[in-house]
Motif scaffolding. Structure first.
Motif, PDB file in Angstrom:
ATOM      1  N   THR B  54       0.758  -1.223   0.189  1.00  0.00           N
ATOM      2  CA  THR B  54       0.146   0.049   0.191  1.00  0.00           C
ATOM      3  C   THR B  54       0.935   1.228  -0.099  1.00  0.00           C
ATOM      4  O   THR B  54       0.512   2.292  -0.785  1.00  0.00           O
ATOM      5  N   VAL B  55       1.798   1.326   0.791  1.00  0.00           N
ATOM      6  CA  VAL B  55       2.611   2.383   1.069  1.00  0.00           C
ATOM      7  C   VAL B  55       3.467   2.955  -0.266  1.00  0.00           C
ATOM      8  O   VAL B  55       4.101   1.946  -0.682  1.00  0.00           O
ATOM      9  N   ASN B  56       3.286   3.963  -0.835  1.00  0.00           N
ATOM     10  CA  ASN B  56       3.896   4.383  -2.233  1.00  0.00           C
ATOM     11  C   ASN B  56       5.093   5.254  -1.744  1.00  0.00           C
ATOM     12  O   ASN B  56       6.167   5.162  -2.832  1.00  0.00           O
ATOM     13  N   VAL B  57       5.345   5.711  -0.780  1.00  0.00           N
ATOM     14  CA  VAL B  57       6.430   6.850  -0.569  1.00  0.00           C
ATOM     15  C   VAL B  57       6.788   7.003   0.829  1.00  0.00           C
ATOM     16  O   VAL B  57       5.889   7.023   1.817  1.00  0.00           O
ATOM     17  N   VAL B  58       8.030   6.941   1.437  1.00  0.00           N
ATOM     18  CA  VAL B  58       8.497   7.226   2.610  1.00  0.00           C
ATOM     19  C   VAL B  58       9.276   8.346   2.608  1.00  0.00           C
ATOM     20  O   VAL B  58      10.432   8.423   1.826  1.00  0.00           O
ATOM     21  N   VAL B  59       9.090   9.474   3.401  1.00  0.00           N
ATOM     22  CA  VAL B  59       9.983  10.517   3.768  1.00  0.00           C
ATOM     23  C   VAL B  59      10.812  10.362   4.878  1.00  0.00           C
ATOM     24  O   VAL B  59      10.178  10.098   6.005  1.00  0.00           O
ATOM     25  N   PHE B  60      12.098  10.483   4.775  1.00  0.00           N
ATOM     26  CA  PHE B  60      12.971  10.280   5.905  1.00  0.00           C
ATOM     27  C   PHE B  60      13.480  11.638   6.390  1.00  0.00           C
ATOM     28  O   PHE B  60      14.435  12.327   5.440  1.00  0.00           O
ATOM     29  N   ASP B  61      13.027  12.132   7.570  1.00  0.00           N
ATOM     30  CA  ASP B  61      13.506  13.514   7.960  1.00  0.00           C
ATOM     31  C   ASP B  61      14.023  13.378   9.266  1.00  0.00           C
ATOM     32  O   ASP B  61      14.262  12.282   9.982  1.00  0.00           O
ATOM     33  N   SER B  62      14.515  14.538   9.954  1.00  0.00           N
ATOM     34  CA  SER B  62      15.088  14.625  11.333  1.00  0.00           C
ATOM     35  C   SER B  62      14.275  15.477  12.250  1.00  0.00           C
ATOM     36  O   SER B  62      13.878  16.529  11.748  1.00  0.00           O
ATOM     37  N   ALA B  63      14.322  15.053  13.319  1.00  0.00           N
ATOM     38  CA  ALA B  63      13.710  16.071  14.432  1.00  0.00           C
ATOM     39  C   ALA B  63      14.584  17.151  14.920  1.00  0.00           C
ATOM     40  O   ALA B  63      14.163  18.024  15.458  1.00  0.00           O
ATOM     41  N   ASP B  64      15.851  17.060  14.603  1.00  0.00           N
ATOM     42  CA  ASP B  64      17.035  17.780  14.761  1.00  0.00           C
ATOM     43  C   ASP B  64      17.343  18.814  13.592  1.00  0.00           C
ATOM     44  O   ASP B  64      17.838  18.320  12.645  1.00  0.00           O
ATOM     45  N   PRO B  65      17.170  20.028  13.790  1.00  0.00           N
ATOM     46  CA  PRO B  65      17.442  21.048  12.391  1.00  0.00           C
ATOM     47  C   PRO B  65      18.972  21.001  12.307  1.00  0.00           C
ATOM     48  O   PRO B  65      19.388  21.326  11.054  1.00  0.00           O
ATOM     49  N   ASP B  66      19.736  20.759  13.178  1.00  0.00           N
ATOM     50  CA  ASP B  66      21.163  20.861  12.981  1.00  0.00           C
ATOM     51  C   ASP B  66      21.804  19.374  12.472  1.00  0.00           C
ATOM     52  O   ASP B  66      22.881  19.529  11.693  1.00  0.00           O
ATOM     53  N   PHE B  67      21.354  18.450  12.916  1.00  0.00           N
ATOM     54  CA  PHE B  67      21.826  16.817  12.721  1.00  0.00           C
ATOM     55  C   PHE B  67      20.636  16.150  12.128  1.00  0.00           C
ATOM     56  O   PHE B  67      19.848  15.705  12.660  1.00  0.00           O
ATOM     57  N   TYR B  68      21.145  15.627  10.625  1.00  0.00           N
ATOM     58  CA  TYR B  68      20.197  14.846   9.918  1.00  0.00           C
ATOM     59  C   TYR B  68      20.454  13.497  10.565  1.00  0.00           C
ATOM     60  O   TYR B  68      19.750  12.918  11.490  1.00  0.00           O
ATOM     61  N   ILE B  69      21.698  12.917  10.395  1.00  0.00           N
ATOM     62  CA  ILE B  69      22.170  11.698  11.134  1.00  0.00           C
ATOM     63  C   ILE B  69      23.642  12.011  11.019  1.00  0.00           C
ATOM     64  O   ILE B  69      24.361  12.214  10.002  1.00  0.00           O
ATOM     65  N   ALA B  70      24.316  12.066  12.164  1.00  0.00           N
ATOM     66  CA  ALA B  70      25.668  12.710  12.380  1.00  0.00           C
ATOM     67  C   ALA B  70      26.800  11.569  11.800  1.00  0.00           C
ATOM     68  O   ALA B  70      27.376  11.742  11.061  1.00  0.00           O
ATOM     69  N   VAL B 109       8.797   4.368  -2.790  1.00  0.00           N
ATOM     70  CA  VAL B 109       9.739   5.045  -2.946  1.00  0.00           C
ATOM     71  C   VAL B 109      10.437   5.829  -1.617  1.00  0.00           C
ATOM     72  O   VAL B 109       9.741   6.337  -1.097  1.00  0.00           O
ATOM     73  N   THR B 110      11.725   5.837  -1.673  1.00  0.00           N
ATOM     74  CA  THR B 110      12.154   6.497  -0.304  1.00  0.00           C
ATOM     75  C   THR B 110      13.061   7.801  -0.681  1.00  0.00           C
ATOM     76  O   THR B 110      13.662   7.868  -1.630  1.00  0.00           O
ATOM     77  N   ILE B 111      12.682   8.821   0.090  1.00  0.00           N
ATOM     78  CA  ILE B 111      13.020  10.125  -0.025  1.00  0.00           C
ATOM     79  C   ILE B 111      13.767  10.365   1.082  1.00  0.00           C
ATOM     80  O   ILE B 111      13.136  10.626   2.371  1.00  0.00           O
ATOM     81  N   ALA B 112      15.130  10.965   0.718  1.00  0.00           N
ATOM     82  CA  ALA B 112      15.771  11.513   2.140  1.00  0.00           C
ATOM     83  C   ALA B 112      15.466  12.990   2.081  1.00  0.00           C
ATOM     84  O   ALA B 112      15.771  13.605   1.023  1.00  0.00           O
ATOM     85  N   ALA B 113      14.794  13.709   3.319  1.00  0.00           N
ATOM     86  CA  ALA B 113      14.826  15.128   3.141  1.00  0.00           C
ATOM     87  C   ALA B 113      15.822  15.563   4.037  1.00  0.00           C
ATOM     88  O   ALA B 113      15.513  15.454   5.427  1.00  0.00           O
ATOM     89  N   ILE B 114      17.036  15.904   3.471  1.00  0.00           N
ATOM     90  CA  ILE B 114      18.421  16.303   4.365  1.00  0.00           C
ATOM     91  C   ILE B 114      18.226  17.618   4.983  1.00  0.00           C
ATOM     92  O   ILE B 114      18.556  18.490   3.909  1.00  0.00           O
ATOM     93  N   ARG B 115      18.309  17.926   6.114  1.00  0.00           N
ATOM     94  CA  ARG B 115      18.394  19.183   6.861  1.00  0.00           C
ATOM     95  C   ARG B 115      19.593  18.927   7.799  1.00  0.00           C
ATOM     96  O   ARG B 115      19.098  18.072   8.742  1.00  0.00           O
TER      97      ARG B 115
END
Lengths: 285, 285, 285
Positions: B54-70, B109-115
């Motif tokens: 069912t799932v078409n798309v997954v966005v991966f973001d971060s709760a931390d505005p300075d570190f996406y994944i250190a 579809v996997t989308i990295a939302a990098i901040r």
């Protein structure tokens, strides 16, 4: 020009700028869809070029400043399309795969001079050419097939990776959004976007330069680049099979019906904004 | 959402924007390292998506505005990490290769939302996704493994060439420098860098659009692109083996020890400037 | 530096910035053509680096601010060139293929620091290096071989696709035009174009950083990238064979004769504008 076969094109014009430089101008009002006659005309040109050892370069442009090639003509009779001539090597391919595969293997250098809207099969046709120049201000490129629940049927998923890379190919095919000249250039979808005021001169100058080289040298350069960057021909019918299996579904027929009611294939707002409107209509389930 | 297995994530959150659009938000203070719990949570999500049509798309973001994944958590106990569940096909891969290979093969579809900062394994995780959008002003991407005398262990050398080409891949992996949004876009390391003020809207709009297509069409489009742009899975354990062989050396342990003394894994200057500081510390032999 | 063999270069200089960072400076006035002596000097350096496990990085720059490497020396005696030493693996390759193939496989990181004109074999030499940085204002890159009715003989058609993609490779090799720094960066022909005022510092800073890593880590990173981005060596003699077959034609000899009369290999207008002038002369049939 002496042609192998009787050649009286009706939906494009062929201009002999010189014996080594041909110009093909798409001209199928109101919006340059790829229909039966344009495919017939294209196939005749492909056949000529496959038997020609003089022409160095062919520029493909449009008589319509707003529409380069809108998309495939959804009203084409498939039986008539498939009855158009093919080569021995492509006899088992669909009409559209026959055209795109043969376009990608010519001895002459093929240049898309893109000004205006170029979506779906229009985008696939320019992807099958050797290089693409785009008007900076007047280009909209898109692959909208996913709105018809389908993969691209003419090879975009096989040709974009060697131009735009994996991630951007994903975005182009899964997003189905319009790419303007600047973004298309950034992604490698086109070689360069040229300010519209300079566009015709730029393309003609480049083509004329290429037209002056030795034909055999062009053939050999293209052979090496093709060796390293073309997928095997046998990949392309797979795309087409998947495309046709998807769009034969009644749900897609219903979407196309609503698009036609909304103005598809006519010169009007829906075709100008097709990438947006097709999503609204397709997703209104 | 009904989950196959009990799923109580602690180091990321899963938001169901709609039945076809999921959002995963990394949340492992102080700087979003990839530790045991985040790997456990990621694996649970991968397992769900592997059994979900069912799932078409997954966005991966971060709760931390300075570190996406250190980066990878250097304090992870390897035995515990390897004891986390794997699939039959990836049973012989390390925990991190299991995650990155499975991420690169999902139907959704996997989308990295990098901040924010995204280095080492963080960069490798986004490279394993289908596409990457980056905040223009707030992105720092880097592969710093060479400062630990090592190749990248999670596939960067296998995935960057199809995005950035040979020469720029060499520079990214051998230079180990930070790439801001503009340079990452120029190199194809990300699809696009978006001004931060527009970033969230851009990503959400794109994901919502993709979420509306037919699931089966997405699956087929991805299959063709994957066919032409993914390396065989069997390449990735080779990277991991080379990585672990290198970092088990006492000299690397000593470098990591000095990094930890200097503030590694804490929210402070060393992590903000890791690409610079790690070179100073590693090269101070 | 202790050299395996007696090494007294005359057409380039070798500077040991540190034991792990070498700088090679091309210096063959008046315009840095690649002649017999420069090939001899390059081969000596390649041999040293093939037996060296200390040097991490080699920067190749030019003593001439206007000419990085103009092109191959058209006056080279082929028998003398082929008598220069080769390796066992490249014994059947021509002198130029021996150099470019070996350059592309060194353990050390090879960086082209391109300021000035870099055409033909000069462009091929930098394409055989791991990465290319260019002066934004002072770079002109071109492959002009098609004006001699020939494919590129040193591998440009095999190396450009992984940098610039299919369409732009077609344009570079079939157009034979000059690429300035900005356009070369846009196409991926170079990694980056750096403002000339910052150029030397940028390159030296980057090289010094790379020079500080563990040698073995560099070797392993390059092995993986090479595995995914290099063509088999056996492709490159095919280019050379096609090149030599073409240029041995008397018509090409006549073109070269007229170019020499017009000022080829001298420091003057023809060499500054070679990409334009060679087309005028070659196409004046």
């Amino acid at each position: 020009m002496t042609f192998l076969t009787d050649f009286k094109p009706t939906h494009l014009t062929l201009t002999e700028e010189s014996p080594t430089f041909w110009r093909v101008t798409f001209n199928n009002p109101p919006i340059n869809v790829i229909g039966l006659e344009m495919m017939r005309d294209l196939k005749a040109i492909l056949t000529e070029l496959e038997h020609n050892d003089t022409v160095n370069v062919v520029v493909f442009d449009s008589a319509d400043p707003d529409f380069y090639i809108a998309h495939y003509d959804v009203m084409v009779d498939n039986d008539e399309a498939e009855a158009l001539p093919k080569t021995d090597a492509t006899a088992n391919y669909t009409a559209w795969v026959d055209i795109t595969v043969r376009m990608s293997k010519l001895n002459a250098v093929t240049i898309a001079a893109i000004r205006g809207i170029t979506r779906g099969a229009g985008s696939e046709l320019v992807l099958a050419m050797d290089m693409r120049f785009a008007s900076l201000e007047k280009t909209k490129l898109a692959q909208v097939e996913i709105a018809l629940n389908a993969v691209t049927g003419g090879g975009a998923s096989g040709r974009l990776p060697s131009l735009a890379g994996r991630g951007r190919t994903m975005e182009i095919l899964l997003g189905a959004e319009d790419f303007d000249g600047a973004l298309a250039e950034k992604y490698g979808y086109v070689n360069r976007a040229i300010p519209d005021a300079d566009f015709d001169d730029f393309v003609t100058h480049f083509a004329r330069r290429v037209s002056g080289w030795e034909h055999q040298a062009i053939v050999e350069v293209k052979e090496f680049i093709n060796k390293y960057t073309r997928l095997p021909d046998a990949e392309y019918p797979l795309h087409s099979d998947a495309y046709w299996a998807a769009v034969m579904n009644p749900a897609v027929g219903a979407t196309v019906g609503r698009l036609l009611e909304g103005g598809m294939q006519q010169r009007g707002p829906l075709e100008y904004n097709l990438a947006e409107d097709i999503a609204v209509i397709a997703q209104d389930r």
